[in-house]
Design a protein around this motif. Structure first.
Motif, PDB file in Angstrom:
ATOM      1  N   ARG A 125      -1.516  40.769  75.476  1.00 45.22           N
ATOM      2  CA  ARG A 125      -1.472  39.927  76.529  1.00 45.22           C
ATOM      3  C   ARG A 125      -2.646  38.764  76.805  1.00 45.22           C
ATOM      4  NH1 ARG A 125       3.652  41.523  75.627  1.00 45.22           N
ATOM      5  NH2 ARG A 125       3.878  43.833  76.377  1.00 45.22           N
ATOM      6  N   GLN A 157      15.742  48.848  77.960  1.00 40.94           N
ATOM      7  CA  GLN A 157      14.380  48.944  77.206  1.00 40.94           C
ATOM      8  C   GLN A 157      13.727  50.220  77.107  1.00 40.94           C
ATOM      9  OE1 GLN A 157      12.322  45.553  78.209  1.00 40.94           O
ATOM     10  NE2 GLN A 157      13.389  44.201  76.942  1.00 40.94           N
ATOM     11  N   HIS A 194       7.302  34.202  72.180  1.00 41.27           N
ATOM     12  CA  HIS A 194       7.463  35.581  72.995  1.00 41.27           C
ATOM     13  C   HIS A 194       7.777  35.350  74.401  1.00 41.27           C
ATOM     14  CE1 HIS A 194       7.913  39.755  72.854  1.00 41.27           C
ATOM     15  NE2 HIS A 194       6.429  39.777  73.436  1.00 41.27           N
ATOM     16  N   HIS A 195       6.715  35.263  75.142  1.00 43.40           N
ATOM     17  CA  HIS A 195       6.785  34.885  76.735  1.00 43.40           C
ATOM     18  C   HIS A 195       5.280  34.332  76.878  1.00 43.40           C
ATOM     19  CE1 HIS A 195       4.699  38.614  77.104  1.00 43.40           C
ATOM     20  NE2 HIS A 195       5.919  39.444  77.023  1.00 43.40           N
ATOM     21  N   GLU A 226      11.494  35.927  80.250  1.00 41.48           N
ATOM     22  CA  GLU A 226      11.991  36.268  79.197  1.00 41.48           C
ATOM     23  C   GLU A 226      12.999  35.110  78.567  1.00 41.48           C
ATOM     24  OE1 GLU A 226      10.499  38.487  77.555  1.00 41.48           O
ATOM     25  OE2 GLU A 226       9.924  39.765  78.925  1.00 41.48           O
ATOM     26  N   GLY A 268       9.675  44.321  70.203  1.00 39.18           N
ATOM     27  CA  GLY A 268       8.579  43.372  70.053  1.00 39.18           C
ATOM     28  C   GLY A 268       7.772  43.274  71.226  1.00 39.18           C
ATOM     29  N   GLY A 269       6.448  42.788  70.673  1.00 41.00           N
ATOM     30  CA  GLY A 269       5.678  42.811  72.097  1.00 41.00           C
ATOM     31  C   GLY A 269       4.529  41.908  71.734  1.00 41.00           C
ATOM     32  N   SER A 270       3.462  41.998  72.401  1.00 40.65           N
ATOM     33  CA  SER A 270       2.223  41.323  72.179  1.00 40.65           C
ATOM     34  C   SER A 270       0.929  41.743  73.044  1.00 40.65           C
ATOM     35  CB  SER A 270       2.528  39.793  72.399  1.00 40.65           C
ATOM     36  OG  SER A 270       2.781  39.810  74.044  1.00 40.65           O
ATOM     37  N   SER A 325      13.242  41.609  82.218  1.00 39.17           N
ATOM     38  CA  SER A 325      12.416  42.869  81.636  1.00 39.17           C
ATOM     39  C   SER A 325      11.252  43.146  82.727  1.00 39.17           C
ATOM     40  CB  SER A 325      11.621  42.366  80.258  1.00 39.17           C
ATOM     41  OG  SER A 325      10.509  41.744  80.578  1.00 39.17           O
ATOM     42  N   ARG A 384      19.988  40.149  81.567  1.00 41.55           N
ATOM     43  CA  ARG A 384      20.055  38.803  81.173  1.00 41.55           C
ATOM     44  C   ARG A 384      21.403  38.042  81.045  1.00 41.55           C
ATOM     45  NH1 ARG A 384      15.282  39.643  76.179  1.00 41.55           N
ATOM     46  NH2 ARG A 384      13.965  40.746  77.512  1.00 41.55           N
ATOM     47  N   GLY A 427       1.331  45.336  74.794  1.00 41.75           N
ATOM     48  CA  GLY A 427       2.384  46.210  74.868  1.00 41.75           C
ATOM     49  C   GLY A 427       3.628  45.903  73.876  1.00 41.75           C
ATOM     50  N   LEU A 428       4.709  46.581  74.177  1.00 45.05           N
ATOM     51  CA  LEU A 428       6.085  46.124  73.449  1.00 45.05           C
ATOM     52  C   LEU A 428       7.077  46.794  74.073  1.00 45.05           C
ATOM     53  CD1 LEU A 428       6.222  47.931  70.069  1.00 45.05           C
ATOM     54  CD2 LEU A 428       5.564  48.789  72.148  1.00 45.05           C
ATOM     55  N   ALA A 429       8.291  46.151  73.987  1.00 43.11           N
ATOM     56  CA  ALA A 429       9.471  46.876  74.251  1.00 43.11           C
ATOM     57  C   ALA A 429      10.577  46.996  73.158  1.00 43.11           C
ATOM     58  CB  ALA A 429      10.169  46.093  75.650  1.00 43.11           C
ATOM     59  N   GLN A 479       8.101  42.730  82.497  1.00 42.75           N
ATOM     60  CA  GLN A 479       7.143  42.342  81.961  1.00 42.75           C
ATOM     61  C   GLN A 479       5.822  42.295  82.884  1.00 42.75           C
ATOM     62  OE1 GLN A 479       6.361  41.936  78.704  1.00 42.75           O
ATOM     63  NE2 GLN A 479       4.427  41.408  79.300  1.00 42.75           N
ATOM     64  N   ASP A 494      10.237  50.413  77.657  1.00 45.26           N
ATOM     65  CA  ASP A 494       9.253  49.246  77.733  1.00 45.26           C
ATOM     66  C   ASP A 494       7.922  50.076  77.914  1.00 45.26           C
ATOM     67  OD1 ASP A 494       8.728  46.712  78.534  1.00 45.26           O
ATOM     68  OD2 ASP A 494       8.204  47.490  80.799  1.00 45.26           O
ATOM     69  N   LYS A 516       4.691  45.485  84.539  1.00 48.02           N
ATOM     70  CA  LYS A 516       3.957  46.239  83.662  1.00 48.02           C
ATOM     71  C   LYS A 516       2.731  45.908  83.711  1.00 48.02           C
ATOM     72  CE  LYS A 516       5.554  45.075  78.994  1.00 48.02           C
ATOM     73  NZ  LYS A 516       6.323  45.717  77.802  1.00 48.02           N
TER      74      LYS A 516
HETATM   75  N1  ASP Z   1       8.990  42.092  77.794  1.00 49.76           N
HETATM   76  C1  ASP Z   1       9.009  41.640  76.375  1.00 49.76           C
HETATM   77  C2  ASP Z   1      10.617  41.784  76.019  1.00 49.76           C
HETATM   78  O1  ASP Z   1      11.506  41.946  76.838  1.00 49.76           O
HETATM   79  C3  ASP Z   1       8.662  42.492  75.616  1.00 49.76           C
HETATM   80  C4  ASP Z   1       6.922  42.864  75.751  1.00 49.76           C
HETATM   81  O2  ASP Z   1       6.559  41.770  75.362  1.00 49.76           O
HETATM   82  O3  ASP Z   1       6.414  43.992  75.962  1.00 49.76           O
HETATM   83  O4  ASP Z   1      10.734  41.208  74.961  1.00 49.76           O
END
Ligand code: ASP
Length: 585
Positions: free
Chosen positions: A487, A233, A446-447, A173, A483-485, A195, A219, A528-530, A197, A235, A200
């Motif tokens: 993948r 979160q 994002h990541h 993250e 927020g999320g995306s 997270s 963090r 997904g998102l968190a 991430q 998540d 999951k």
């Molecule tokens: N892991 C991401 C975050 O902590 C959220 C996600 O993409 O589901 O921001």
């Protein structure tokens, strides 16, 4: 039995009943031959009455009670002569027959009432006393209800809550990790998850197609009002979905939370592209409780007069503040100081007032013809009585951010950001990458597991900076609550993204090999998102800081002042870990 009723539930209907209550003495008052005490528990406050003429020994014992003593009383519920409209139990009182002191207490270091006399630090040190205050307790109650409704909604939607480990290795993250030394693997460290991430995503490969977890994340960042080193979160991850499925599912969750917790029906969430959010609000988390959108003024003000600041600018933008032409010179100077603060960093502020007769008076009058000022008024759609504020600069992104701060400041001053009004939206189509001046390379916005928009994939080779991602944020009142995306689930595409981010194949394999290998064994499309639970709850509770909805928060230096953590550890522990402390400075 310690109690038959609680201190919050007695009403006129209970008059005549004999009850047993237990709780804390908030305060006592002696009036003539009577002693009154406020007894508090988690549910409220009830007035106790000790009558000297009926039982002088009992009354004498009551007079000795100090604040926060823990007592039990038995007595009869009676109608109060002078009602207390501020208390739900204000119509009744207890005529006490029996008093048991369960525990005496030292005088607390601050008053345990809604308006306490204790400062922040003191209340944090004695947080267990602070939590007895009804307004603080209410925040935890709200948090409980919130988490409960999240679970209810997600369970109904077929999601399964699965725990993931806390002792892991670095997760992506982009913040600093908290690390934990391993005794059994000397010289090696776990990292606490920023997270879950990657975990999951592995659960999706494992076929758990709807996962959620209310989970602590860690963090090591500089702290602010909306940041804690450990936070919670909500998540979530889903398989066999497209962006639309995720937006629908989680818009549904937000609707459920607003309805069940605040009794508010929220409208369908508007969707704004990241590009528009930046253009009209200078922020990827716009506060849409009020309008005051940016108007770009390059055509109107660049090169149309002698003002060199504008003529050299890459960006000129303005906001129109309705009815604020009444701003005095002094107030405008204050605003100029505001935008010049180092955190904001603007060089200056240009203003134009529209008079009641429609004429425009500006701080740069002398550089522009009346026609240009008239064009400005038109472009800004300004009416008589409005105030136009203009920011410019050599860097569009920076100037927009400065104008964003000014817009928020004006919104607050004009009372357009009430805490009990909610404006939710999705911000979509984020860029995949952002340029880091510090690292001199593209970084994932994002990541690194976020998938590019399929139509932008060809641009990965030619113009990666312009590639948009299938990424989205939910924003409420200018706060990014989640927020999320979608993948990447294809090992080759993932490999390519790692390359663009500057990882050699070996580095990518070493850091994320476990995930890329998993993708070789049949990874379903997933996304997904968190949500940040603390932020979401704070918004619902109208709090200024997420700390207020956390039972035991840390201060700005990341310290728990109550536990006095972090602290040094014993030599024995260091020896077991085979570690030596050698502080650099
Ligand atoms: N892991 C991401 C975050 O902590 C959220 C996600 O993409 O589901 O921001």
């Amino acid at each position: 039995m310690f109690r038959t009723k609680t201190c919050g539930e007695l009403r006129l209907a209970n008059v005549g009943e004999t009850v047993t209550l237990s709780g804390w003495v908030q305060r006592t008052r002696k009036m003539g031959g009577m002693t009154f005490a406020d007894l508090r528990d988690r549910y409220g406050i009830t007035q106790l009455v000790f009558d000297e003429s009926k039982d002088s020994v009992l009354c004498e014992r009551a007079n000795r009670m100090g604040r926060e003593w823990v007592i039990q009383v038995i007595g009869e519920v009676s109608e109060r002569q002078s009602k207390n409209k501020n208390l739900p139990t204000g119509d009744v009182e207890i005529i006490v027959r029996e008093l048991n002191v369960l525990n005496e207490a030292q005088t607390p270091p601050f008053t345990i009432e809604e308006q306490s006399d204790g400062g922040d630090d003191l209340r944090m040190k004695y947080r267990y006393l602070d939590l007895r205050r009804p307004n603080v307790r209410k925040n935890l109650e709200l948090r409980h209800k919130f988490a409960f409704e999240v679970r209810r909604y997600l369970d109904e939607q077929g999601f399964m809550e699965i725990e993931t480990p806390v002792l892991v290795n670095s997760t992506p993250e982009g913040a600093r990790d908290f690390v934990v030394p391993s005794r059994m693997n000397p010289g090696q460290f776990y990292a606490l998850p920023q997270s879950p991430q990657t975990l999951k995503q592995l659960l999706m490969v494992a076929g758990m197609d709807r996962y959620f977890q209310i989970v602590k994340c860690f963090r090591d960042e500089d702290l602010r009002a909306d940041r804690q080193p450990e936070f919670t979160q909500i998540d979530c991850e889903m398989s066999f979905v497209e962006q639309e499925d995720i937006l629908q599912t989680f818009e549904g969750m937000s609707r459920h939370l607003f309805k069940t917790i605040l009794g508010i029906n929220i409208p369908t969430l508007p969707r704004m592209t990241w590009a528009d959010a930046m253009k009209y609000y200078g922020s990827d988390k716009p506060d849409t409780r009020f309008d005051m959108k940016f108007v770009e003024l390059m055509d109107v003000l660049k090169g149309t007069g002698e003002f060199s600041v504008f003529n050299e600018a890459e960006y000129i933008g303005g906001i129109c503040c309705e009815g604020q032409a009444v701003y005095t010179r002094k107030q405008l100077d204050q605003l100029t100081d505001f935008v010049r603060r180092p955190q904001i960093g603007a060089k200056g502020l240009v203003y134009a007032r529209v008079g009641e007769d429609g004429s425009v008076k500006s701080s740069v009058d002398k550089f522009y013809s009346p026609e240009v000022l008239e064009n400005l008024k038109k472009a800004m759609n300004a009416k008589p009585g409005d105030l136009i504020l203009i920011i410019s600069g050599p860097d569009t992104l920076k100037a927009r951010k400065q104008l964003c701060e000014l817009r928020l400041e004006m919104g607050s001053r004009m009372g357009l950001r009430p805490k009990d009004k909610f404006s939710c939206l999705w911000v979509i189509d984020f860029p995949m990458y952002e340029w880091s001046d510090e690292e001199q390379r593209l970084m994932a916005m994002h990541h690194p597991f976020t998938s590019p928009k399929p139509e932008d994939i060809p641009l990965l080779d030619t113009d990666p900076a312009s590639v948009r991602a299938n990424a989205y944020d939910m924003v409420i009142n200018g706060v990014e609550v989640g927020g999320g995306s979608i993948r990447i689930h294809d090992a080759k595409l993932q490999q390519k993204i790692f390359e663009i981010l500057g990882f050699t194949p070996e580095q990518a394999q070493q850091k994320f090999g476990f995930l890329m290998n998993a993708f070789k064994y049949g990874a379903p499309p997933h996304g997904g998102l968190a949500y940040g639970l603390d932020r979401f709850v704070s918004l619902f509770a109208g709090l200024d800081s997420i700390r207020d909805c956390i039972a035991f928060p840390k201060n700005n230096s990341g310290r728990d002042v109550m536990l006095d953590a972090p602290g040094v550890i014993d030599q024995i522990q260091l020896d077991e870990l085979q570690l030596q402390i050698n502080l650099k400075n």
